[in-house]
Scaffold this motif. Structure first.
Motif, PDB file in Angstrom:
ATOM      1  N   THR A  50      21.104  30.832  13.815  1.00  0.00           N
ATOM      2  CA  THR A  50      22.062  30.070  13.152  1.00  0.00           C
ATOM      3  C   THR A  50      21.226  28.927  12.269  1.00  0.00           C
ATOM      4  O   THR A  50      22.125  27.981  11.674  1.00  0.00           O
ATOM      5  N   LYS A  51      19.911  29.146  12.248  1.00  0.00           N
ATOM      6  CA  LYS A  51      19.388  28.070  11.255  1.00  0.00           C
ATOM      7  C   LYS A  51      19.153  28.665  10.055  1.00  0.00           C
ATOM      8  O   LYS A  51      18.824  29.807   9.542  1.00  0.00           O
ATOM      9  N   ASP A  52      18.985  27.819   8.936  1.00  0.00           N
ATOM     10  CA  ASP A  52      18.587  28.405   7.463  1.00  0.00           C
ATOM     11  C   ASP A  52      17.318  28.398   7.411  1.00  0.00           C
ATOM     12  O   ASP A  52      16.443  27.862   8.264  1.00  0.00           O
ATOM     13  N   ALA A  53      17.012  29.093   6.191  1.00  0.00           N
ATOM     14  CA  ALA A  53      15.582  29.144   5.952  1.00  0.00           C
ATOM     15  C   ALA A  53      14.682  27.892   5.987  1.00  0.00           C
ATOM     16  O   ALA A  53      13.495  27.756   6.416  1.00  0.00           O
ATOM     17  N   ARG A  54      15.161  27.020   5.257  1.00  0.00           N
ATOM     18  CA  ARG A  54      14.321  25.661   5.392  1.00  0.00           C
ATOM     19  C   ARG A  54      14.054  25.073   6.610  1.00  0.00           C
ATOM     20  O   ARG A  54      13.202  24.503   6.970  1.00  0.00           O
ATOM     21  N   LEU A  55      15.180  25.004   7.312  1.00  0.00           N
ATOM     22  CA  LEU A  55      14.896  24.547   8.857  1.00  0.00           C
ATOM     23  C   LEU A  55      13.911  25.559   9.716  1.00  0.00           C
ATOM     24  O   LEU A  55      12.948  25.063  10.344  1.00  0.00           O
ATOM     25  N   THR A  56      14.198  26.671   9.467  1.00  0.00           N
ATOM     26  CA  THR A  56      13.061  27.696  10.112  1.00  0.00           C
ATOM     27  C   THR A  56      11.741  27.631   9.811  1.00  0.00           C
ATOM     28  O   THR A  56      10.746  27.421  10.593  1.00  0.00           O
ATOM     29  N   ALA A  57      11.521  27.219   8.346  1.00  0.00           N
ATOM     30  CA  ALA A  57      10.161  27.150   7.736  1.00  0.00           C
ATOM     31  C   ALA A  57       9.435  25.910   8.185  1.00  0.00           C
ATOM     32  O   ALA A  57       8.553  25.497   8.707  1.00  0.00           O
ATOM     33  N   ASN A  58      10.387  24.717   8.133  1.00  0.00           N
ATOM     34  CA  ASN A  58       9.880  23.170   8.463  1.00  0.00           C
ATOM     35  C   ASN A  58       9.547  23.148  10.047  1.00  0.00           C
ATOM     36  O   ASN A  58       8.296  22.773  10.426  1.00  0.00           O
ATOM     37  N   THR A  59      10.576  23.685  10.973  1.00  0.00           N
ATOM     38  CA  THR A  59      10.092  23.818  12.342  1.00  0.00           C
ATOM     39  C   THR A  59       8.858  24.786  12.716  1.00  0.00           C
ATOM     40  O   THR A  59       8.167  24.460  13.521  1.00  0.00           O
ATOM     41  N   GLY A  60       8.756  25.701  11.901  1.00  0.00           N
ATOM     42  CA  GLY A  60       7.584  26.750  12.289  1.00  0.00           C
ATOM     43  C   GLY A  60       6.324  26.135  11.805  1.00  0.00           C
ATOM     44  O   GLY A  60       5.228  26.218  12.486  1.00  0.00           O
ATOM     45  N   ILE A  61       6.251  25.291  10.768  1.00  0.00           N
ATOM     46  CA  ILE A  61       5.066  24.508  10.413  1.00  0.00           C
ATOM     47  C   ILE A  61       4.722  23.590  11.360  1.00  0.00           C
ATOM     48  O   ILE A  61       3.552  23.077  11.775  1.00  0.00           O
ATOM     49  N   ASP A  62       5.718  23.029  11.960  1.00  0.00           N
ATOM     50  CA  ASP A  62       5.586  22.034  13.231  1.00  0.00           C
ATOM     51  C   ASP A  62       4.933  22.579  14.217  1.00  0.00           C
ATOM     52  O   ASP A  62       3.811  22.039  14.637  1.00  0.00           O
ATOM     53  N   ALA A  63       5.345  23.626  14.704  1.00  0.00           N
ATOM     54  CA  ALA A  63       4.670  24.650  15.691  1.00  0.00           C
ATOM     55  C   ALA A  63       3.217  24.796  15.546  1.00  0.00           C
ATOM     56  O   ALA A  63       2.123  24.624  16.173  1.00  0.00           O
ATOM     57  N   LEU A  64       3.140  25.324  14.192  1.00  0.00           N
ATOM     58  CA  LEU A  64       1.570  25.610  13.700  1.00  0.00           C
ATOM     59  C   LEU A  64       0.666  24.373  13.701  1.00  0.00           C
ATOM     60  O   LEU A  64      -0.361  24.465  14.201  1.00  0.00           O
ATOM     61  N   THR A  65       1.212  23.286  13.525  1.00  0.00           N
ATOM     62  CA  THR A  65       0.541  21.804  13.373  1.00  0.00           C
ATOM     63  C   THR A  65       0.170  21.529  14.754  1.00  0.00           C
ATOM     64  O   THR A  65      -0.782  20.940  15.204  1.00  0.00           O
ATOM     65  N   HIS A  66       1.254  21.909  15.798  1.00  0.00           N
ATOM     66  CA  HIS A  66       1.005  21.558  17.135  1.00  0.00           C
ATOM     67  C   HIS A  66      -0.194  22.300  17.562  1.00  0.00           C
ATOM     68  O   HIS A  66      -1.140  21.860  18.344  1.00  0.00           O
ATOM     69  N   ALA A  67      -0.171  23.549  17.405  1.00  0.00           N
ATOM     70  CA  ALA A  67      -1.143  24.713  17.824  1.00  0.00           C
ATOM     71  C   ALA A  67      -2.456  24.188  17.301  1.00  0.00           C
ATOM     72  O   ALA A  67      -3.566  24.119  17.841  1.00  0.00           O
TER      73      ALA A  67
END
Ligand SMILES: [Fe+2]
Length: 251
Positions: A50-67
């Motif tokens: 249900t998420k658009d591309a921008r939110l998917t990208a932003n949250t995905g980079i957040d996960a990468l930053t956490h790791a």
């Protein structure tokens, strides 16, 4: 407490952290307590469609930053390392595809699990300067957390590199880079380039000026970042002036 993950990024469903925003003072504050760790986490990748591309990208980079921040944290342990590196590998292979298509459930399943693993890593190893700098900036300008992270991450990696070059070389390999024949420094620099390439591929912005930051705010933001709890586990010490310099480099 039962938490349902609605993005593949924040990982609040498995961590001891919550973020609270004071919209009056325009600050985002981190609360950390073991009592915030949910009893049950529900992960359903279909929700991510249900998420658009921008939110998917932003949250995905957040996960990468956490790791990445967990892997280079001064509080990292062999247990958090395993989770962090696995998360980086999964994000490398699935984030682009997840951003590209709402209906790619395989990619979203991979991202949901990567976010969880990164969350387990960072809840225990804590974070670093990217998050310390992103919190006041996101609060001041009311910006999406992941968007701020994606701009700051390569700059903080370059700043931190001298503290743990071998760890950044490991990150390059987890990001899918072939480091055969490279020196540790070359491999570490390759990690930064691979992050920049990933951010570019998913359409992330490159400069803080593009998201509204002006030079006049930098000193105030740097003082707030120096006080943020996430800075304690950053692998390289950073003064207010050094933090300001990183903001300026990213401006
Ligand atoms: Fe985050």
């Amino acid at each position: 407490m039962i938490c349902v993950a609605t993005t593949a990024g924040a990982a609040a469903e498995v961590t001891q952290f919550a973020i609270i925003v004071d919209s009056h003072r325009k600050v985002k504050m981190t609360i950390g307590s073991k009592s915030l760790v949910p009893d049950i986490a529900i992960i359903d990748p279909v929700l991510l469609s249900t998420k658009d591309a921008r939110l998917t990208a932003n949250t995905g980079i957040d996960a990468l930053t956490h790791a990445i921040e967990a892997y280079v944290s001064v509080a990292a342990t062999p247990i958090t390392d395993i989770n962090a590196l696995k998360a980086i590998k999964m994000i490398t292979t699935s984030l682009r595809a997840s951003v590209a298509s709402r209906t790619n459930i395989e990619a979203k399943t991979q991202m949901a699990m990567a976010s969880l693993l990164a969350g387990v890593a960072m809840s225990n190893a804590i974070l670093g300067a990217v998050h310390a700098m992103a919190h006041p900036l996101g609060g001041l300008l009311n910006l999406p957390h992941g968007e701020v992270n994606s701009i700051l991450l390569p700059h903080v990696m370059r700043y931190n590199m001298i503290a743990c070059m071998d760890r950044y070389a490991d990150i390059a390999r987890a990001l899918g880079e072939d480091t055969t024949g490279m020196s540790t420094r070359e491999a570490a620099e390759r990690a930064v380039q691979a992050v920049e390439q990933l951010c570019q591929d998913i359409g992330a912005k490159k400069r803080l000026s593009e998201i509204g930051l002006q030079e006049e705010y930098i000193l105030e933001l740097s003082k707030a970042a120096a006080e943020d709890v996430c800075l304690i586990t950053n692998p390289r010490d950073a003064t207010v002036e050094e933090i300001a310099e990183i903001y300026r480099t990213a401006l």
